[in-house]
Design a protein around this motif. Sequence first.
Motif, mmCIF file in Angstrom:
data_model
loop_
_atom_site.group_PDB
_atom_site.id
_atom_site.type_symbol
_atom_site.label_atom_id
_atom_site.label_comp_id
_atom_site.label_asym_id
_atom_site.label_seq_id
_atom_site.Cartn_x
_atom_site.Cartn_y
_atom_site.Cartn_z
ATOM 1 N N ASP A 130 -8.902 -6.524 -57.792
ATOM 2 C CA ASP A 130 -10.212 -7.168 -57.768
ATOM 3 C C ASP A 130 -10.159 -8.534 -58.463
ATOM 4 N N SER A 175 -5.124 -0.161 -64.326
ATOM 5 C CA SER A 175 -5.532 0.215 -62.962
ATOM 6 C C SER A 175 -5.140 -0.871 -61.987
ATOM 7 N N ASN A 228 -6.374 -1.201 -59.046
ATOM 8 C CA ASN A 228 -7.574 -1.652 -58.359
ATOM 9 C C ASN A 228 -8.313 -2.720 -59.171
ATOM 10 N N ALA A 245 -4.040 4.093 -59.303
ATOM 11 C CA ALA A 245 -4.288 3.446 -58.011
ATOM 12 C C ALA A 245 -5.207 4.337 -57.200
ATOM 13 N N ARG A 275 -7.213 3.022 -50.411
ATOM 14 C CA ARG A 275 -8.084 2.244 -49.543
ATOM 15 C C ARG A 275 -7.817 2.648 -48.088
ATOM 16 N N GLN A 334 -13.126 5.022 -59.350
ATOM 17 C CA GLN A 334 -12.422 4.262 -60.379
ATOM 18 C C GLN A 334 -12.748 4.770 -61.782
ATOM 19 N N GLN A 337 -12.347 8.669 -51.790
ATOM 20 C CA GLN A 337 -11.101 8.065 -52.246
ATOM 21 C C GLN A 337 -10.213 9.099 -52.924
#
Length: 580
Positions: free
Chosen positions: A580, A574, A576, A542, A545, A506, A445
């Motif tokens: 989620d 964040s 992400n 960020a 993906r 992350q 990532q």
Amino acid sequence: MNALSIDQKFRTGSLLIIGIALLLAGQLAWSNFERYRRNLDNLHNLALYRAALEIANAASAERGPSGSLMDNNGTASEAWRQRLAKARTRTDLALDRVATLLAQHPESLPAAGDTLAEVRPALDQMRMLIDSLAAQPLSERSEIEIAYAIERMFSVVDRVKPLIVEIGNHATKADRNVADAVLMAQMVGNMREYAGRLGSLFIAPLATRQPIELALRRRIGNMRGRLDELNGLLARQVGGYWDRPEIEQARFAISQQYFGGNEQFLESILRVGRHSGDYPLSAAGFVQRYVPTMQAMEQLKHLIIETGAEAAAAERDAACWGMLFALLQGIAIAGVLALLLRTGRCRLLRPLLQARRAIVELAHGDTAPITRPHAGREVGELFDAIDILRACQQQRDLLEKRLTALTRQLKQQAETDPLTGVSNRRALVELGEQLLLGASLGGGQMGLLLFDIDHFKRVNDLYGHPAGDEVLRVVAQRVRAACRSEDNVGRFGGEEFTVLVPRTDQGAARVLAEKLRCLIAEVPIVLADGQSLTVTASFGIALSRAEDDWIALLAMADQALYLAKRNGRNRVESANDTAD
């Protein structure tokens, strides 16, 4: 030889030198003959390679009208059938052309004939499948059948590729001088094939009016990424081809017509295809709009091969004249040597040998001065010319060094923000897209940290714009010093900065963001007038993906930054986590 007189020794030596001169002239003539014959082979190989490329072009060109026959709009089918018939005739003629050229020199490519023989049955089977599917009622044509037919079209071109590679390898092995033309034509041919395949991926959903599935959208995205990569490689190519205006115009036409004109067009279809099959045009309309944008690729490929053929023809003609010149030169040299050796052996031959050594050394880059011999005026003028050549070589070396340094400096200036010394927005976008491509190909990532200085307008209002500039410089220097060498810090605009973090996750991205936030907030900034002030920054994180492009990743980071601002500033959020 000791019993011979000086005059006899001189005559004997003169005859020996004249004989050697004639031998050298003969060798030069033979070398030019070999060059002449080699360039004849080059012309044949380039003609064969061009014909093999034409097979792939023609087979690819069949996909457009073939795909249009799958369209629900039956009113245009007869016109498209006529276009398909012309495309098939073009393919058949290209196959016959390659077979004819292979028959002229069967010993050079013994396996190519077998490869060519495998293409025709595959082509006939593909055509039978297309005709059978087109003969079915429109309502009975499924997306799976259309997709399978398109894949069979691809397989025909795939069968041609080994033939192209075999002929191209033979041409480059026979003479490396044609390697540039073969490799560049192959690159443009691959670009044309990828472009054709990209367009074919839209045919099935357009013909059946079905949404574009996620897997197909990913294939389309990967294909577009590969095309952008090939376009970038093509733009970075250097050599003796781009100085031709027509080639440069064709390359510019590719950028304008295909890459510039199709971006929004394809995106508009993808946007509709994500949710429904209510497309603004039919498959036939898509082909009519899309196919002409690829013509510049075929034109560029043709011009590259034509340029290589022209170079080979020029080399052939030069070799022909070289043979004649070598023979005449040998006769002239023999006569001149007979005179010169008789009148000035010691005062002319030895200085000339010394001049020859000086020229060879100069050709190898040795520009050190040499000791001039004591000789006549003509020899002195020769060494004057060598001194001029040496001075020009030294000046050229100096200019090349300055040009290299200037190019490096201009590149750095084009990619650097002048105020803070970090990367500017243009460099960030290019690097971000490269890192995203690497991440999508298995590089893990990529993290994007987007932050800006809280209440920066207040700093300018209270302390003045010079103080604000100083704050931007100090913050940029601190962040860059705290990051890894592989991380890239840049100023995105105003008081907004980014950090591109390759191969992260992350947790690591958040740790880095918190570290930078604390570094900015806890260490005061001393201004030029001695005043000190403390600023804070809000961070948005960020992580990439598989489906994200640069714009999507930047939008995610911007949303996270907005959340950090809304939640009180001087904090890290964040995207992400929110997703989620």
